[in-house]
Design a protein around this motif. Structure first.
Motif, PDB file in Angstrom:
ATOM      1  N   GLY D  24      -4.010   9.145   4.731  1.00 30.15           N
ATOM      2  CA  GLY D  24      -2.837   8.301   4.580  1.00 30.15           C
ATOM      3  C   GLY D  24      -3.209   7.065   3.790  1.00 30.15           C
ATOM      4  O   GLY D  24      -4.214   7.067   3.078  1.00 30.15           O
ATOM      5  N   VAL D  25      -2.424   6.022   3.930  1.00 34.74           N
ATOM      6  CA  VAL D  25      -2.671   4.804   3.171  1.00 34.74           C
ATOM      7  C   VAL D  25      -4.089   4.294   3.458  1.00 34.74           C
ATOM      8  O   VAL D  25      -4.508   4.185   4.602  1.00 34.74           O
ATOM      9  CB  VAL D  25      -1.632   3.725   3.505  1.00 34.74           C
ATOM     10  N   GLY D 123      -4.502   4.737  11.780  1.00 33.06           N
ATOM     11  CA  GLY D 123      -3.886   4.758  10.457  1.00 33.06           C
ATOM     12  C   GLY D 123      -4.063   3.447   9.739  1.00 33.06           C
ATOM     13  O   GLY D 123      -4.748   2.540  10.216  1.00 33.06           O
ATOM     14  N   GLY D 124      -3.459   3.377   8.553  1.00 38.37           N
ATOM     15  CA  GLY D 124      -3.513   2.154   7.756  1.00 38.37           C
ATOM     16  C   GLY D 124      -2.136   1.522   7.678  1.00 38.37           C
ATOM     17  O   GLY D 124      -1.123   2.207   7.815  1.00 38.37           O
ATOM     18  N   LEU D 125      -2.129   0.213   7.433  1.00 36.53           N
ATOM     19  CA  LEU D 125      -0.864  -0.505   7.286  1.00 36.53           C
ATOM     20  C   LEU D 125      -0.887  -1.217   5.940  1.00 36.53           C
ATOM     21  O   LEU D 125      -1.727  -2.095   5.703  1.00 36.53           O
ATOM     22  CB  LEU D 125      -0.708  -1.536   8.417  1.00 36.53           C
ATOM     23  N   ASN D 126       0.004  -0.821   5.056  1.00 34.16           N
ATOM     24  CA  ASN D 126       0.023  -1.372   3.713  1.00 34.16           C
ATOM     25  C   ASN D 126       0.624  -2.773   3.718  1.00 34.16           C
ATOM     26  O   ASN D 126       1.818  -2.941   3.936  1.00 34.16           O
ATOM     27  CB  ASN D 126       0.853  -0.460   2.803  1.00 34.16           C
ATOM     28  N   VAL D 162       5.555  -4.174  10.738  1.00 37.47           N
ATOM     29  CA  VAL D 162       5.606  -2.750  10.416  1.00 37.47           C
ATOM     30  C   VAL D 162       7.029  -2.247  10.221  1.00 37.47           C
ATOM     31  O   VAL D 162       7.391  -1.794   9.150  1.00 37.47           O
ATOM     32  CB  VAL D 162       4.915  -1.917  11.526  1.00 37.47           C
ATOM     33  N   GLY D 163       7.860  -2.376  11.239  1.00 32.54           N
ATOM     34  CA  GLY D 163       9.224  -1.892  11.121  1.00 32.54           C
ATOM     35  C   GLY D 163       9.330  -0.413  11.371  1.00 32.54           C
ATOM     36  O   GLY D 163      10.107   0.031  12.213  1.00 32.54           O
ATOM     37  N   SER D 164       8.510   0.346  10.662  1.00 30.84           N
ATOM     38  CA  SER D 164       8.528   1.788  10.904  1.00 30.84           C
ATOM     39  C   SER D 164       7.252   2.422  10.392  1.00 30.84           C
ATOM     40  O   SER D 164       6.528   1.829   9.594  1.00 30.84           O
ATOM     41  CB  SER D 164       9.746   2.410  10.233  1.00 30.84           C
ATOM     42  N   ILE D 165       6.961   3.610  10.868  1.00 29.31           N
ATOM     43  CA  ILE D 165       5.731   4.319  10.527  1.00 29.31           C
ATOM     44  C   ILE D 165       6.105   5.728  10.081  1.00 29.31           C
ATOM     45  O   ILE D 165       6.842   6.434  10.780  1.00 29.31           O
ATOM     46  CB  ILE D 165       4.787   4.409  11.742  1.00 29.31           C
ATOM     47  N   VAL D 166       5.605   6.138   8.915  1.00 33.69           N
ATOM     48  CA  VAL D 166       5.929   7.459   8.378  1.00 33.69           C
ATOM     49  C   VAL D 166       4.813   8.444   8.687  1.00 33.69           C
ATOM     50  O   VAL D 166       3.645   8.097   8.585  1.00 33.69           O
ATOM     51  CB  VAL D 166       6.101   7.405   6.846  1.00 33.69           C
ATOM     52  N   LEU D 187      -3.340   0.474  13.580  1.00 33.68           N
ATOM     53  CA  LEU D 187      -3.157   0.470  12.134  1.00 33.68           C
ATOM     54  C   LEU D 187      -3.959  -0.655  11.505  1.00 33.68           C
ATOM     55  O   LEU D 187      -3.734  -1.836  11.788  1.00 33.68           O
ATOM     56  CB  LEU D 187      -1.678   0.282  11.804  1.00 33.68           C
ATOM     57  N   GLY D 192      -3.476  -0.757   0.467  1.00 34.67           N
ATOM     58  CA  GLY D 192      -2.638   0.432   0.417  1.00 34.67           C
ATOM     59  C   GLY D 192      -2.735   1.339  -0.776  1.00 34.67           C
ATOM     60  O   GLY D 192      -1.741   1.884  -1.217  1.00 34.67           O
ATOM     61  N   PRO D 194      -3.108   4.773  -1.999  1.00 27.03           N
ATOM     62  CA  PRO D 194      -3.043   6.032  -1.264  1.00 27.03           C
ATOM     63  C   PRO D 194      -4.361   6.785  -1.412  1.00 27.03           C
ATOM     64  O   PRO D 194      -4.869   6.907  -2.517  1.00 27.03           O
ATOM     65  CB  PRO D 194      -1.899   6.779  -1.932  1.00 27.03           C
ATOM     66  N   PHE D 195      -4.931   7.244  -0.317  1.00 25.51           N
ATOM     67  CA  PHE D 195      -6.104   8.123  -0.332  1.00 25.51           C
ATOM     68  C   PHE D 195      -7.389   7.436  -0.790  1.00 25.51           C
ATOM     69  O   PHE D 195      -8.462   7.957  -0.566  1.00 25.51           O
ATOM     70  CB  PHE D 195      -5.854   9.370  -1.195  1.00 25.51           C
TER      71      PHE D 195
END
Lengths: 261, 261, 261, 261
Positions: D24-25, D123-126, D162-166, D187, D192, D194-195
C-alpha cells in the motif's frame, strides 16, 4: 454460467501428459499446440465454454455457428518411450481477470480426474525485437523440473528474461502446484505481435516439446497450417476490436449491437 | 440476484418452437417478435428479470413502475400444419458480458422443461448501407437446418456476410447445441442504426418466419406498431445514455444519482 | 462476501410499513428518512454490509472505524391510526450495477420475514432548476396505490416527469412486486446537486409521508440535522472522488493506495 | 475460484494475536510485517490465493514460478509477557473492489478458527509531505482499544487526520467487529509514494507494535531488508503498469498478451 467442460468420450489414458496452447503473443502456444493436434491426428473428446469468454459466436465457414471455446484432444502412445497426451487448444483467453483463474482451475480439476502426471503450457515471450533463432525459455512450478529438462534446448535463467507471465499459461504452472502436478511453461521468443502467428517461434517450441515427448513431428507443413488459422483468427480479432470499450458500459454494448444483435 | 424467471401459468404446449427477439441493431429482432406477439394475440405466461440488466425501472405511462425485463408469451396452433409457439421479447440485453451467457442459459433450461423442439433467434445484420430489399441471413447450430430451410427465402453463405454475432441472438443458437435443441438465427439486413427500428428489415424477417411456421401475419400494421414502441425505447435509450460511464465507477454512480436516486 | 444483514434484536412488530432512504440526488431520501429516525427516536435493530459498497471504512469522529453500511430502525405505533414502522438509512448505494439488485433483494427477503405490508421508497427527482415549492412525485408498483394515495399531496402524472428511476429507490418498488408487497416511490423535486442535501425537497417528502402515516413530525430541526450530516457525507464524498477510476484497474488501485493502505 | 487458504500445518497456538501487512502507500504495512517475520524467524504455515489478484505469476529468481499470494506465518511466545503471533504478508491487494471484502472475510473466518484474540492491521498514512519523525496513527473497531493503547506512542485523534481508509487494512478492522475480534489499524505517516517503501514510517510502526507485544526487534537491518524487497516489488509493479487498462476490456487483454501469453 461460469465455466463448463463437456466431455464426448471418456478416453482410457495411462498417466497422460497435458499440453496447453491458447492465443497470446505471437500466437505461439496456440499455433504449436494446434499443429501437434493435426500432426498426431489427436482425437477430440471434450470442449470448454465459459461466460468469461466474449459473448459472441463465430461463423468460420458456411452457416454453422461456433461458440468461443477451448477443445481437448487425446493421443495414445505408439512406442514404449512415449506418453499418452492430452492437448488443449482454444479460441480465446478470458475476457476478464478473474476468468483466467476460474478457467485454469476448472481445467486442472478435469486433468486431475484424468490422472495427468505433468503439464506443458506453451506460449510466446515478447522480446520486442525480431529474432532469426528464437530461443525457448522455461518456467517451472518445481525446481526439480529444471534439472529434469536442462538437457533439452531450454533457457532457464528465466527470471532475467521474463519476470512475470500474464494469463492462462502462467496460471497453469502456478496453480498446478496446488494440485500436485509438476508443470513447465515453454515460451518461444517472438517480436510479439499480438495474435499475429510467429511460425519461427512456434517451430522452436514444437521442436523442444517433440524432443521431450519423443514425438516425430514434421514441421514442414507449419506455414500452411498457419495460413489456415489466420482466417479464423481474423474473425476473433474483428470481434475483439468491436469490444474495445469496457464491456460493462452501454457504449460498448451499443457498439456491439450496431454490429449485430 | 443473478437471473430469475417467474412463471404466471404453466401452459400445456405440444413440442413448441421458440422465437426470441431482444433489442439490437435496427431493433429487428425485438420489433419482429413483438409484432408476432400482437398479431397472434399470444398470451403472456412468464417474465425474466436479471441483475445483469441496468439497475433502473421505467415508467412507460401513468405512475406504474416497470422493471427492465424480458417477457414470455405462448400461442397454440390453430391448424394441423402449425406448431405451438413460445415468444420471448425483452427491453434490453445484458449490460455486462457474462450476463449474456447467464441469461441465455437460464432461458434454455426453461425451454428444455417446456419441451421446446426448435429455436428461432431473430436479429438484425448491419450491412452499413441502407437497402431497399433487405435479405434475411441464416446461421444455424446444425448443418441439417440449412438443408431444411434452404427452400425458404434465407441466405446461407453466412460466413462471408456475418463472421460473428454478438450478444443473445448468437448465444441462443450456439448454446442450444449443448441442450440438443436445433436453433437458427434469422438476421434481417439493415443499415444498422442501434435501437432505431428498421421496419423493412423486420418485415423481411416476419415474412420468413411466418412462411416457415405457416402463420398468416398481416404486416400492414407494422409501421404503426413501431411508432408505439418508439416512446418506450426512447426511455430505455435515455437511461443508457446516462449510464455511459463504466457503471462500477463512482462517477457514473454519481451521474446516475444526479438524474434520480 | 456479497450482502449480509446482521440483526441485533428481533423486534415484535404488527404488519409494519417500511421506509427507505439512501444517498442520491439532493440526498432527499437519506435526509428525510434520517430525520424520521431522529424525530421518532426509532430504535436500531439491524445493519446491512455488502461487498458491493466501496472497499473503505470511514472514521466519522475520534478513532472509531465505521463500515460503509445501511442501518435498520423500528418504531412502534403509539396511536390506533398509526402503523409500526421500519426505517432503513444508508451511507451509500451499490458501487456496481449488479449490487443494486442484490442489496434490494436481500432487504426484501428480510422485510418479508418481518411481515412488512407496504414499502415507501424516498428519493429526489432532478428537475434541473431550483424550485421554491418542490412537489412530491409518486411512482407505484400497483395502480391501486395511486387511488389510495391520490388524496395526499402527491403528483401522479409520473411518466411525463420521471421516465425512469436509477438505483435502489426504483428497484425497491419494482422488485417488491415479485414479493407481493405494495410499494410507492416518493420523489421530492430538487435542482439535483448529487449528495448536496436539499432541505426544502426533503421537507416536502417528510410532510407527505407523515400525513400518510399519521405521524406528528416537527420539521423545524431539519436544517440543523442536515448540518450534522454534512461532515459525514463529505467523508464519503472524499473517498468517492478518490475512487473515480474504474476500481478494477490498477491505476485506481494505485490511487487508492496512494491515499492510504 | 474466489479465494482459497491452503494450510501446510496446523500450529498449536494459545489465543494468538494477528498482524497484517499488505502492499500500500509507502509499503509501510508490507515492509513492517515482513520485517517482523524475518526478525522473529516466524514459521510459514499457510498461503492465500485469490482470483481477485491480478491473473499473473511472478518469477522472482531462477525459473521458479510464484503465484500472486499472501502468506501466513506463526511465532510462539518465548516469555510470559508475550503472545503467540500470526503474521500475514502479501504481494498485492485485490485488483477489484469486491475482492477486498472477500479476501478480508476469508481471512477472518480462518483467524476465528485459530482463536485469534486481537488484530493489528499495519499500513501507511499519506500526509502528502515528507516527514523526519513519522507518527503512528491508530484506528479501532472498539473504543476500549483506544484506552488500552493510549499509553503507547499512537496518535488517536484519527478522524481529523484520516477520515477514511481504503482497502484491506481498514476492512480488517471494520469487519473484525462482526466476528467479535478487537482490531486496531496502525498507520505510519508517509509522503505516500505508492509501493516505494518508506523505511522511516515502517520503523515507526515496528517500534509501536514491538512495544505493545513486548518483542525485542532490532531495526538496524531494515534498510537492507527493503533493498531485497525492491526487486520483487519492481516485478509486481511492472505487471501492474501493464494492466493499467480496465482488465475486462480486450485492449488491456491484448496489452497483456503482447507482453506474454
Amino acid at each position: 454460467m461460469a465455466t463448463k467442460i463437456i466431455s464426448y468420450e471418456k478416453p482410457k489414458l495411462r498417466n497422460p501428459v497435458f499440453i496447453e496452447g491458447l492465443p497470446g503473443v505471437g500466437n505461439v502456444g496456440r499455433v504449436a499446440a494446434g499443429y501437434l493436434v493435426e500432426e498426431l491426428k489427436a482425437k477430440k473428446f471434450a470442449e470448454l465454454i465459459s461466460s468469461h469468454f466474449m459473448p459472441i459466436v463465430v461463423i468460420p465457414q458456411g452457416s454453422q455457428v461456433e461458440m468461443i471455446k477451448a477443445e481437448f484432444f487425446y493421443w495414445k502412445a505408439k512406442e514404449r518411450n512415449q506418453s499418452d497426451i492430452i492437448i488443449m487448444i482454444g479460441d480465446s483467453q478470458s475476457a476478464d481477470p478473474e476468468g483466467h483463474y476460474e478457467i485454469v482451475e476448472e481445467v486442472l480439476k478435469f486433468l486431475k480426474r484424468l490422472n495427468v502426471k505433468e503439464i506443458f503450457a506453451l506460449g510466446g515471450l515478447n522480446i520486442g525485437v525480431p529474432t532469426e533463432r528464437p530461443k525457448v525459455v522455461g518456467a517451472v512450478n518445481d525446481s526439480s523440473l529444471e534439472k529434469k529438462y536442462k538437457k533439452y534446448n531450454i533457457v532457464f535463467d528465466t527470471s532475467q528474461r521474463v519476470g512475470s507471465i500474464v494469463g492462462a499459461a502462467g496460471l497453469f504452472v502456478g496453480l498446478a502446484k496446488y494440485y500436485n502436478i509438476p508443470a513447465i511453461c515453454l515460451l518461444g521468443e517472438t517480436s510479439g505481435m499480438p495474435f499475429l502467428p510467429d511460425p519461427k517461434s512456434a517451430e522452436a517450441v514444437i521442436r523442444v516439446i517433440s524432443q521431450i515427448l519423443n514425438l516425430k513431428i514434421d514441421v514442414s507443413k507449419l506455414q500452411e497450417k498457419i495460413r489456415e488459422m489466420k482466417e479464423f483468427m481474423k474473425r476473433v480479432e474483428a470481434m475483439q476490436a468491436q469490444l474495445l470499450q469496457p464491456p460493462a458500459s452501454p457504449t460498448s454494448e451499443k457498439e456491439k449491437l450496431t454490429y449485430i444483435g
